[in-house]
Design a protein around this motif. Structure first.
Motif, PDB file in Angstrom:
ATOM      1  N   THR A 255       0.839  -1.191   0.000  1.00  0.00           N
ATOM      2  CA  THR A 255       0.000   0.000   0.000  1.00  0.00           C
ATOM      3  C   THR A 255       0.881   1.250   0.000  1.00  0.00           C
ATOM      4  N   PRO A 256       0.302   2.435  -0.241  1.00  0.00           N
ATOM      5  CA  PRO A 256       1.099   3.668  -0.184  1.00  0.00           C
ATOM      6  C   PRO A 256       1.808   3.868   1.147  1.00  0.00           C
ATOM      7  N   THR A 257       1.152   3.501   2.250  1.00  0.00           N
ATOM      8  CA  THR A 257       1.811   3.632   3.548  1.00  0.00           C
ATOM      9  C   THR A 257       2.912   2.592   3.692  1.00  0.00           C
ATOM     10  N   GLY A 258       2.675   1.411   3.144  1.00  0.00           N
ATOM     11  CA  GLY A 258       3.740   0.416   3.104  1.00  0.00           C
ATOM     12  C   GLY A 258       4.932   0.912   2.308  1.00  0.00           C
ATOM     13  N   GLU A 259       4.660   1.645   1.232  1.00  0.00           N
ATOM     14  CA  GLU A 259       5.735   2.232   0.426  1.00  0.00           C
ATOM     15  C   GLU A 259       6.533   3.255   1.233  1.00  0.00           C
ATOM     16  N   ILE A 260       5.847   4.017   2.073  1.00  0.00           N
ATOM     17  CA  ILE A 260       6.551   4.972   2.943  1.00  0.00           C
ATOM     18  C   ILE A 260       7.501   4.226   3.862  1.00  0.00           C
ATOM     19  N   ILE A 261       7.006   3.133   4.464  1.00  0.00           N
ATOM     20  CA  ILE A 261       7.849   2.331   5.362  1.00  0.00           C
ATOM     21  C   ILE A 261       9.043   1.775   4.597  1.00  0.00           C
ATOM     22  N   LEU A 262       8.800   1.264   3.399  1.00  0.00           N
ATOM     23  CA  LEU A 262       9.888   0.695   2.602  1.00  0.00           C
ATOM     24  C   LEU A 262      10.903   1.755   2.189  1.00  0.00           C
ATOM     25  N   ARG A 263      10.450   2.918   1.796  1.00  0.00           N
ATOM     26  CA  ARG A 263      11.385   3.990   1.424  1.00  0.00           C
ATOM     27  C   ARG A 263      12.231   4.395   2.620  1.00  0.00           C
ATOM     28  N   PHE A 264      11.613   4.419   3.782  1.00  0.00           N
ATOM     29  CA  PHE A 264      12.373   4.721   4.994  1.00  0.00           C
ATOM     30  C   PHE A 264      13.437   3.654   5.235  1.00  0.00           C
TER      31      PHE A 264
ATOM     32  N   GLN B 155      15.575   5.890   1.270  1.00  0.00           N
ATOM     33  CA  GLN B 155      15.199   6.621   0.064  1.00  0.00           C
ATOM     34  C   GLN B 155      14.280   7.801   0.374  1.00  0.00           C
ATOM     35  N   MET B 156      14.307   8.256   1.636  1.00  0.00           N
ATOM     36  CA  MET B 156      13.449   9.363   2.026  1.00  0.00           C
ATOM     37  C   MET B 156      14.282  10.439   2.726  1.00  0.00           C
ATOM     38  N   PRO B 157      14.995  11.253   1.949  1.00  0.00           N
ATOM     39  CA  PRO B 157      15.828  12.293   2.555  1.00  0.00           C
ATOM     40  C   PRO B 157      15.023  13.454   3.131  1.00  0.00           C
TER      41      PRO B 157
END
Length: 328
Positions: free
Chosen positions: A180-189, A193-195
């Motif tokens: 999910t989009p929130t899962g993507e946030i967790i994965l980017r973190f 990949q989340m500067p």
């Protein structure tokens, strides 16, 4: 006698957690799957799988023998190019599924809507089930499709079907297979990949509590009512700080103004995508992030007994699941 549930969307994030809960609570489960569905989330479960799609004229025959329908399935996309697919799957698909349930003699349906169908209030407002943004104010075709799909459920209810509507906020936890989009946030973190981040917020809930919300809606929900399945309102900054505590990784400290990702997303989706370059960020997703999406789940807590499990534990379990399943 065992109550048998018919579940659409059983292979997905919410659906797979719901199926597990139903089995734990002694229900039988028949799950509708498409021929090309990934079955990873259903491996080893004692359920009956039936192949079909929402447009099958004999869909009602597959439902026969079941007492309750959990219509969880929906097409999720924030890409503007998917406008027609969203309407076909979420709106017309819901109409067909509810019609089949009526033909099959399903006694009660729990329809999975979304807080997306409710919309948001003024900046910073926390809204409940009584709020409804005008459909033209809902950002993106996904939100609009969920609004119109919910209207299909309301119409069917007015025609005599026993339907309870649940509106999950932002679930987190295990089995987020797509993600999910929130899962993507967790994965980017986790992938570093989340500067930076935008100043926004959302309502989070453990996906296993969302599953309970569905079952409790079947058991206790009032016909025709909608119930927000949510828990804790957090800014994106607070969410990232929680992830930092769980993982010992540093949270980004820099915010970016909303106009920057809006500009990038617009250029990618409107100019570069037609030229063949796949866009990296959906424009409608960035537009949504301009305003925090905060919700009040107290009606579901009060009337259904919706659990309010720790968001920290849900985030920890999500991190562990992504790590174990080699998403990092």
């Amino acid at each position: 006698m065992t109550i048998k549930a018919f579940v659409t969307g059983a292979t997905g994030f919410i659906g797979a957690n719901l199926v597990r809960l139903l089995l734990e609570q002694g229900y039988g489960v028949k799950a509708l799957i498409r021929p090309n569905s990934r079955l990873d989330n259903l491996q080893g479960l004692n359920i009956e799988l039936v192949q079909g799609n929402f447009n099958d004229p004999d869909l009602f025959k597959l439902m026969q023998g079941c007492t309750v329908l959990f219509h969880v399935a929906a097409h999720y996309s924030l890409w503007q190019k998917d406008k027609e697919k969203l309407y076909q799957s979420n709106v017309l698909g819901t109409r067909q599924v509810l019609r089949a349930a009526h033909q099959a003699g399903i006694q009660r349906t729990v329809y999975t809507s979304s807080v997306a169908a409710i919309g948001v209030g003024k900046p910073g407002d926390i809204v409940d089930e009584t709020h409804q943004s005008p459909v033209e104010k809902l950002i993106g075709y996904y939100k609009k499709s969920k609004y119109y799909a919910e209207q299909e459920a309301i119409k069917a209810c007015q025609m005599g079907q026993d339907i309870v509507i649940v509106n999950p906020s932002t679930p987190i936890g295990p089995l987020d297979i797509k993600p999910t989009p929130t899962g993507e946030i967790i994965l980017r973190f986790l992938r570093r990949q989340m500067p930076a981040y935008v100043d926004t917020g959302l309502n989070l809930i453990d996906v296993r509590d969302v599953a309970w919300g569905h079952l409790l809606a079947y058991q206790k929900g009032k016909t025709g009512e909608r119930y927000i399945l949510g828990h804790q309102n957090l800014s994106l900054k607070e969410l990232l700080e929680k992830l930092a505590q769980i993982t010992d990784l540093k949270a980004p400290k820099t915010t970016v103004p909303h106009w920057l990702p809006l500009t990038v997303a617009w250029v990618e989706e409107q100019i570069l995508a037609p030229l063949g370059k796949p866009p990296s960020v959906p424009l409608d997703g960035v537009r949504m992030s301009v305003q925090p999406m905060y919700y009040d789940p107290s009606k579901a807590v009060r009337e259904l007994g919706l659990p309010q499990s720790s968001i920290d534990i849900a985030l920890k379990d999500a991190v562990e699941w992504f790590t174990t399943h080699e998403y990092i």
